[in-house]
Design a protein around this motif. Structure first.
Motif, short mmCIF file in Angstrom:
data_model
loop_
_atom_site.label_atom_id
_atom_site.label_comp_id
_atom_site.label_asym_id
_atom_site.label_seq_id
_atom_site.Cartn_x
_atom_site.Cartn_y
_atom_site.Cartn_z
N GLN A 30 0.84 -1.21 0.00
CA GLN A 30 0.00 0.00 0.00
C GLN A 30 0.87 1.26 0.00
N ILE A 31 1.96 1.24 0.76
CA ILE A 31 2.90 2.38 0.76
C ILE A 31 3.48 2.55 -0.64
N ASN A 32 3.83 1.45 -1.28
CA ASN A 32 4.36 1.50 -2.64
C ASN A 32 3.35 2.17 -3.59
N LEU A 33 2.08 1.86 -3.45
CA LEU A 33 1.06 2.51 -4.30
C LEU A 33 1.02 4.01 -4.07
N GLN A 34 1.17 4.43 -2.81
CA GLN A 34 1.21 5.87 -2.50
C GLN A 34 2.47 6.52 -3.09
N VAL A 35 3.61 5.79 -3.04
CA VAL A 35 4.85 6.30 -3.66
C VAL A 35 4.62 6.50 -5.16
N PRO A 53 15.46 -2.72 3.58
CA PRO A 53 14.75 -3.09 4.81
C PRO A 53 15.50 -4.11 5.67
N ILE A 54 15.52 -3.83 6.97
CA ILE A 54 16.09 -4.76 7.94
C ILE A 54 14.94 -5.59 8.49
N GLU A 55 14.91 -6.85 8.12
CA GLU A 55 13.76 -7.70 8.43
C GLU A 55 13.52 -7.81 9.93
N ARG A 56 14.60 -7.96 10.72
CA ARG A 56 14.41 -8.14 12.16
C ARG A 56 13.81 -6.90 12.82
N LEU A 57 13.95 -5.72 12.19
CA LEU A 57 13.35 -4.49 12.72
C LEU A 57 11.95 -4.27 12.17
N ARG A 58 11.50 -5.20 11.31
CA ARG A 58 10.16 -5.15 10.74
C ARG A 58 9.91 -3.81 10.01
N GLU A 59 10.89 -3.45 9.18
CA GLU A 59 10.78 -2.21 8.43
C GLU A 59 9.89 -2.38 7.20
N VAL A 60 9.48 -1.25 6.64
CA VAL A 60 8.74 -1.23 5.39
C VAL A 60 9.57 -1.99 4.35
N ASN A 61 8.93 -2.91 3.64
CA ASN A 61 9.62 -3.65 2.59
C ASN A 61 9.74 -2.74 1.36
N THR A 62 10.90 -2.14 1.20
CA THR A 62 11.11 -1.16 0.13
C THR A 62 11.43 -1.82 -1.22
N HIS A 63 11.51 -3.14 -1.25
CA HIS A 63 11.78 -3.81 -2.53
C HIS A 63 10.66 -3.53 -3.55
N TYR A 64 9.43 -3.38 -3.06
CA TYR A 64 8.32 -3.03 -3.97
C TYR A 64 8.56 -1.66 -4.61
N ILE A 65 9.02 -0.71 -3.79
CA ILE A 65 9.30 0.64 -4.30
C ILE A 65 10.46 0.59 -5.29
N GLU A 67 11.41 -1.90 -7.20
CA GLU A 67 10.93 -2.49 -8.46
C GLU A 67 10.18 -1.46 -9.29
N TYR A 68 9.32 -0.70 -8.62
CA TYR A 68 8.56 0.33 -9.34
C TYR A 68 9.50 1.39 -9.92
N LEU A 69 10.42 1.91 -9.12
CA LEU A 69 11.32 2.97 -9.59
C LEU A 69 12.20 2.48 -10.73
N LYS A 157 13.07 14.90 1.85
CA LYS A 157 13.21 13.84 2.85
C LYS A 157 11.82 13.28 3.11
N ILE A 158 11.63 12.02 2.70
CA ILE A 158 10.30 11.40 2.76
C ILE A 158 10.35 10.20 3.70
N GLY A 159 9.67 10.31 4.83
CA GLY A 159 9.57 9.19 5.74
C GLY A 159 8.59 8.16 5.21
N LEU A 160 8.87 6.90 5.48
CA LEU A 160 7.94 5.82 5.15
C LEU A 160 7.49 5.19 6.45
N SER A 161 6.18 5.15 6.68
CA SER A 161 5.68 4.68 7.97
C SER A 161 4.43 3.83 7.81
N PHE A 162 4.37 2.75 8.58
CA PHE A 162 3.16 1.94 8.64
C PHE A 162 2.03 2.68 9.35
N PHE A 163 2.40 3.70 10.17
CA PHE A 163 1.43 4.35 11.06
C PHE A 163 1.30 5.82 10.73
N GLU A 164 0.14 6.37 11.06
CA GLU A 164 -0.11 7.80 10.86
C GLU A 164 0.69 8.61 11.90
#
Length: 192
Positions: A30-35, A53-65, A67-69, A157-164
């Motif tokens: 969903q974040i990728n769609l907004q990007v 993305p660092i998996e153990r920190l449960r970061e946004v999976n930026t691989h989708y972004i 691929e799009y870029l 500078k664009i933050g990516l966040s799961f939360f509002e």
């Protein structure tokens, strides 16, 4: 009274831990769609710095972004930590690159070419939380604060966040605010 940075860091680490792997993938898509919406609004932007993305920190999976870029012909950069200087160095990414995890669980390209920070137009910033003014909370190591301080202040500078955003994060002198934050449902512009 507003929570301290350390309290907010703990709250948002817990919120991330409560997300399932499936939640993280769905929210990341969903974040990728907004990007994609953001990029269509800003066709002049072609040089994007992204965090891996660092998996153990449960970061946004930026691989989708990524691929799009790449599919849009954009130039994509990431960083690696120079262990001698403890600073982030910008590297150019290629679509076919393979990655290995370093000692901290950070994906590192197998081969990489140092790139000039002056090329950057956008930096996607990892964060735990952001407030309504664009102040962010990272992991407390300061890597991104130091990196953002040394690049051109006009770079978006664009933050990516799961939360509002939260209402307020305590500000410190060395903090560098986000210009935008992209969440699963919103593109938030802090410059208005």
């Amino acid at each position: 009274m507003s929570p301290s940075k350390s309290e907010l860091r703990a709250i948002f680490r817990k919120k991330r831990t409560d997300l399932s792997r499936n939640d993280i993938e769905v929210l990341s898509q969903q974040i990728n769609l907004q990007v994609q919406v953001f990029c269509k609004q800003h066709p002049e932007l072609s040089h994007f710095h992204i965090f891996l993305p660092i998996e153990r920190l449960r970061e946004v999976n930026t691989h989708y972004i990524m691929e799009y870029l790449f599919s849009e012909g954009k130039n994509i950069y990431a960083s690696r930590i120079n262990r001698e200087t403890d600073e982030m160095e910008t590297i150019l990414l290629e679509p076919s690159m393979s990655f290995k995890l370093d000692d901290f669980g950070i994906p590192i390209p197998q081969s990489s070419q140092i790139a000039d920070d002056e090329l950057l137009q956008v930096v996607f910033v990892p964060l735990l939380a952001v407030d309504l003014k664009g102040n962010r909370i990272g992991y407390g190591k300061g890597y991104y604060d130091r990196f953002l301080a040394k690049i051109d202040p006009d770079v978006l500078k664009i933050g990516l966040s799961f939360f509002e955003p939260v209402k307020e994060i305590p500000e410190e002198d060395f903090d560098i605010k986000c210009d935008y934050c992209i969440t699963p449902n919103n593109i938030i512009n802090f410059s208005h």
